[in-house]
Design an enzyme around this catalytic site. Structure first.
Site, PDB file in Angstrom:
ATOM      1  N   ARG A 239     -30.484 -33.859 -28.070  1.00  0.00           N
ATOM      2  CA  ARG A 239     -30.640 -34.276 -26.701  1.00  0.00           C
ATOM      3  C   ARG A 239     -31.144 -33.660 -25.579  1.00  0.00           C
ATOM      4  NH1 ARG A 239     -29.937 -39.077 -28.856  1.00  0.00           N
ATOM      5  NH2 ARG A 239     -27.899 -40.377 -28.872  1.00  0.00           N
ATOM      6  N   GLU A 268     -35.739 -39.489 -20.133  1.00  0.00           N
ATOM      7  CA  GLU A 268     -36.395 -40.433 -20.646  1.00  0.00           C
ATOM      8  C   GLU A 268     -36.131 -41.783 -20.012  1.00  0.00           C
ATOM      9  OE1 GLU A 268     -34.415 -39.480 -24.472  1.00  0.00           O
ATOM     10  OE2 GLU A 268     -35.619 -37.683 -24.890  1.00  0.00           O
ATOM     11  N   HIS A 286     -38.845 -38.967 -28.720  1.00  0.00           N
ATOM     12  CA  HIS A 286     -37.725 -39.391 -28.973  1.00  0.00           C
ATOM     13  C   HIS A 286     -37.395 -39.912 -30.347  1.00  0.00           C
ATOM     14  CE1 HIS A 286     -33.416 -38.797 -27.855  1.00  0.00           C
ATOM     15  NE2 HIS A 286     -33.401 -39.091 -29.160  1.00  0.00           N
TER      16      HIS A 286
END
Length: 319
Positions: A239, A268, A286
Site C-alpha cells: 500500500r 491512486e 498497482h
C-alpha cells in the site's frame, strides 16, 4: 425462488462474470470506473450483495446510508482499508475479502521490481530504445547484485512468505519483521526481528508486504529510511500509504538509497509525478495481482463467499 441480485461495479474477469450470471441476477456497471458513494448507496436498494474492488469506498457515512436490503459486501481484494468495518458491522452487513489467491502473483511483481531497480532496467531500456547505446566499458550500467544479498520483509503473511520462497532461489538471506513471530517450521530459516528498526539495519533490499493500518501508515519515514544500509533498495507492492513519499525522494536524491521499486502510491490512480525523473525508481500501476489466473481466482473466491452466505452458511473469508 428468485436469485439474489448482485451489483458488480467493475469489469471482472470473463470467467467470473460468466459464473456470476449463472448463479445470480447480476447488475453490471457498464462503465469500468470506480463506483461513487452515491452509486453505492443507490445500488444498495437494488442489490442483496455486491462485489466491489478496492476502488469503492465504504466510509462510515456511506455505511450509515446503505439500504437494509444489502446484506453482504464480497470484496474482490485482500485489503479492506476501503471499508469501515465497524460501521458496516453495526449495520449487520457481512464483509469478506479474497486472501491467499493473489500471494504468488504479488510476490512475483515484488521480485520484478527488486530486480529491475537493482539492475537499472528503466535506464537500460531507455538507452537501447532511444538509440543512445553507442559504447561499452566495464563501468557501464553497473548495478546491485541480488544473489546472496539480505532481503528484509515487513509482513510475513501470505505474500511475504511467497516472496521469501522465491528469494531463496536467489540464495538471499531472508530476514523479517511481523506482529508475531512465525512458528519455526514456517520460518524456513528466515531470521526474525522483533522491531522494524532492527530489520532495517540488515536489509540490502526491503520489501513492504503488510496492510495499511493506523500503526503502519507512514511508517517509512526519513529516520527509518536512514537506518537502511547505504545503497539499499526499497520495494513496495503493498500500500502506498506505508511510505512517506517526500522522505523517499530525499533518500533517493541524496544517494542513500540506490533505488526503489513501487507498485503503489499515496495517490491512486496517478502516482507521484516527482518520481518520474528518477530512472532508479521502477514503477508499476498497482498491478501486483494482475494475471489472468489470479483475477479468475479472486473473482471465484468472492463468489464462493457469496454462495456460502446465500446458502445460509458463514463465508470462509468473513471479516
Amino acid at each position: 425462488m428468485a436469485k439474489p441480485v448482485i451489483w458488480i461495479p467493475r469489469h471482472l474477469s470473463d470467467a467470473t462474470l460468466e459464473r456470476a450470471r449463472r448463479d445470480y441476477d447480476v447488475i453490471l456497471k457498464q462503465e469500468d470506473t470506480p463506483g461513487t458513494a452515491q452509486e453505492i448507496i443507490e445500488m444498495s436498494a437494488q442489490a442483496d450483495g455486491m462485489i466491489p474492488c478496492h476502488s469503492e469506498h465504504f466510509t462510515a457515512d456511506v455505511a450509515g446510508r446503505l439500504d437494509p436490503r444489502l446484506k453482504i459486501i464480497a470484496n474482490h481484494s485482500v485489503g479492506t482499508d476501503h471499508c469501515d468495518l465497524n460501521a458496516l458491522k453495526a449495520r449487520g452487513i457481512t464483509v469478506t475479502n479474497t486472501p491467499d489467491v493473489l500471494n504468488d502473483a504479488t510476490a512475483e511483481l515484488a521480485v520484478m521490481l527488486m530486480l529491475n531497480a537493482a539492475r537499472r532496467a528503466v535506464e537500460g531500456d531507455r538507452i537501447v530504445r532511444t538509440g543512445a547505446w553507442d559504447s561499452w566499458s566495464p563501468a557501464f550500467m553497473v548495478g546491485k547484485q541480488v544473489t546472496g544479498a539480505r532481503l528484509g520483509i515487513v509482513g510475513m503473511g501470505g505474500v511475504g512468505r511467497a516472496l521469501a520462497r522465491k528469494a531463496r532461489g536467489f540464495d538471499m538471506a531472508v530476514h523479517y519483521h511481523n506482529r508475531h513471530r512465525l512458528p519455526t517450521e514456517a520460518e524456513m530459516g528466515a531470521i526474525y526481528h522483533k522491531t522494524l528498526d532492527d530489520l532495517l539495519e540488515v536489509s540490502d533490499f526491503l520489501s513492504l508486504n503488510c496492510p495499511a493500518t493506523p500503526e503502519t501508515t507512514g511508517m517509512m519515514t526519513s529516520e527509518r529510511l536512514a537506518r537502511m544500509p547505504r545503497g539499499s533498495i526499497l520495494v513496495n507492492a503493498a500500500r502506498g500509504a506505508l511510505v512517506d513519499e517526500d522522505a523517499l525522494l530525499d533518500a533517493i536524491e541524496a544517494g542513500h538509497l540506490a533505488g526503489a521499486g513501487l507498485d503503489c502510491f499515496v495517490t491512486e490512480p496517478g502516482g507521484n509525478p516527482a518520481f518520474a525523473k528518477h530512472e532508479n525508481i521502477v514503477m508499476m500501476p498497482h498491478a501486483g495481482s494482475a494475471t489472468r489466473k489470479t483475477r479468475d481466482a479472486m473473482g471465484f473466491r468472492a463468489l464462493d463467499n457469496l454462495d456460502a452466505f446465500f446458502d445460509g452458511h458463514a463465508p470462509k473469508d468473513a471479516l
